[in-house]
Design a protein around this motif. Structure first.
Motif, PDB file in Angstrom:
ATOM      1  N   CYS A 122       0.842  -1.205   0.000  1.00  0.00           N
ATOM      2  CA  CYS A 122       0.000   0.000   0.000  1.00  0.00           C
ATOM      3  C   CYS A 122       0.875   1.253   0.000  1.00  0.00           C
ATOM      4  N   CYS A 305       0.524  -0.527   9.336  1.00  0.00           N
ATOM      5  CA  CYS A 305      -0.651  -0.210   8.506  1.00  0.00           C
ATOM      6  C   CYS A 305      -0.739   1.298   8.418  1.00  0.00           C
ATOM      7  N   CYS A 362      -1.582  -7.408   4.327  1.00  0.00           N
ATOM      8  CA  CYS A 362      -2.320  -6.337   4.993  1.00  0.00           C
ATOM      9  C   CYS A 362      -2.498  -6.661   6.476  1.00  0.00           C
TER      10      CYS A 362
HETATM   11 FE1  F3S Z   1      -2.186  -1.184   3.878  1.00  0.00          FE
HETATM   12 FE2  F3S Z   1      -3.988  -2.917   4.629  1.00  0.00          FE
HETATM   13 FE3  F3S Z   1      -3.478  -0.844   6.110  1.00  0.00          FE
HETATM   14  S1  F3S Z   1      -3.649  -2.207   2.594  1.00  0.00           S
HETATM   15  S2  F3S Z   1      -3.049   0.715   4.613  1.00  0.00           S
HETATM   16  S3  F3S Z   1      -2.040  -2.500   5.656  1.00  0.00           S
HETATM   17  S4  F3S Z   1      -5.509  -1.645   5.677  1.00  0.00           S
END
Ligand code: F3S
Length: 407
Positions: A122, A305, A362
């Motif tokens: 991401c 995240c 993720c």
């Molecule tokens: Fe990445 Fe998953 Fe967080 S795609 S931004 S780790 S919700």
């Protein structure tokens, strides 16, 4: 909308069935939103949502159909986190149903046949896909979109699954939304009180949460008095929280956003619709709202995240040096950063402390493992991942809590 000669040929099918379908859909989209013409984009960041029913087989069938039509991407393409390419040990650790892993691997095969690179993150801008000021791209993933618009000065709307591949095939999109200068103008000032000192990682998440929940997606904020000490990871958190909690796809920071050397630049000479103050009381309220005061047994800590940068992993390594965790700790990052940590021996040191690093995936996989193991006390420093009744704190607080097994 106006199509140039090459685009007209695509629409007529002169370049094949896949570009024809893509141009048909994209020109309809442009017509619907009043776009005047198509513009080229230099990269597409796709989202593969095939990790929960019923969407996963639909996406696989869609990608297979594109392959059967002979589709090829015409520009660089990367993907959001996924399970693809994992070892048996990874699947066991993350408690992933093998059916999902199988589907995602089949999706990867299709993407590879179309010529996409298989980097799953991401934070594509940290691993080689960093567009420059004014460059048009077509990205999905809200945290990446807001980073591209606000920190890099590139131009993208928030695109979505399915249409992303069509954009990748023709390398074009209708010119609309955040691609137009007038739709990038700031309209609300967020004034940070200089009395807020000693910013920590989760304070940026709290600020992002404040802006997102106060404004929502119809606004473009501009932040004044932003702390000079902010690191890349802090900027990532700030944007991700505005996007997650308010649907915001662009903001400005005076002196950081390339289009906002001054407040007047950001406002494009106009008056703001409103001004909001972010002071120590507002910061405390945000921290408390997000479980900053929650305490109890800590079974698992989730970090990364959006995906952790190398600098963030190195900082974690320093905090953990020679220490052993009582709680589980899951760390999400890119495959590239994981490799750098393997090469330098850092991952081995983290492993000895008890950290499990999951590259290319993720945070929701960490939540899945915790759930499968019946772990209830979860803590994170990510405002995007956080949900009640989880605990929320800075990375230092997360480490201390994980060492003690309680907060
Ligand atoms: Fe990445 Fe998953 Fe967080 S795609 S931004 S780790 S919700």
């Amino acid at each position: 909308m106006y199509l140039n000669k090459a685009e007209e040929k695509m629409l007529k099918g002169e370049f094949g069935a896949a570009p024809q379908m893509a141009m048909r859909v994209l020109s309809k989209l442009g017509d619907k939103f009043g776009a005047e013409k198509m513009i080229p984009v230099s990269s597409v960041h796709c989202v593969l949502r095939g990790n929960s029913p019923p969407g996963e087989t639909l996406e696989m069938e869609y990608l297979q159909r594109l392959v059967d039509m002979g589709a090829k991407v015409s520009i660089p393409v990367d993907q959001n986190p996924a399970f693809a390419g994992w070892t048996e040990e990874d699947y066991r650790l993350i408690q992933t149903p093998s059916r999902i892993a199988e589907i995602q691997n089949r999706c990867s095969e299709c993407m590879s046949k179309m010529g996409a690179t298989l980097e799953y993150t991401c934070t594509p801008y940290l691993v080689g896909n960093a567009p420059r000021l004014g460059e048009n791209v077509a990205w999905c993933e809200s945290s990446a979109v807001i980073y591209a618009n606000s920190i890099l000065g590139a131009r993208t709307d928030r695109y979505t699954s399915y249409v992303d591949w069509l954009m990748a095939i023709v390398g074009r999109i209708p010119e609309m939304g955040r691609h137009l200068k007038e739709n990038r103008k700031a309209d609300v000032i967020i004034r940070i009180d200089p009395k807020i000192e000693d910013w920590r990682d989760y304070d940026y998440a709290a600020l992002g949460h404040f802006i997102g929940t106060s404004l929502g997606s119809d606004y473009t904020p501009v932040i004044e008095n932003f702390p000079k000490s902010a690191q890349v990871g802090d900027l990532i958190q700030l944007g991700a929280n505005q996007a997650t909690h308010g649907g915001i796809s662009m903001y400005h920071i005076v002196g950081v956003t390339p289009e906002a050397r001054t407040l007047d630049d950001a406002l494009q000479g106009d008056k703001p619709r409103d001004t909001l103050a972010f002071d120590p009381a507002a910061l405390k309220e945000e921290r408390d709202r997000m479980g900053g005061e929650n305490s109890g047994k800590v079974d698992a800590v989730i970090l990364g995240c959006p995906h952790y940068t190398l600098a963030e992993v190195m900082r974690l390594g320093k905090l953990l040096r020679g220490r052993k965790l009582r709680a589980e700790m899951y760390l999400f990052t890119t495959r590239t950063v994981k490799q750098q940590c393997e090469d330098s021996g850092l991952n081995e040191r983290l492993r000895r402390s008890g950290v499990i690093m999951f590259p290319g995936n993720c945070y929701s996989s960490g939540a899945r493992r915790a759930n499968a193991l019946g772990l209830k006390g979860i803590m994170t420093n990510s405002g995007k991942a956080w949900r009640p009744p989880w605990m929320f704190g800075s990375v230092e607080e997360c480490v201390e809590a994980a060492v003690r097994g309680e907060r």
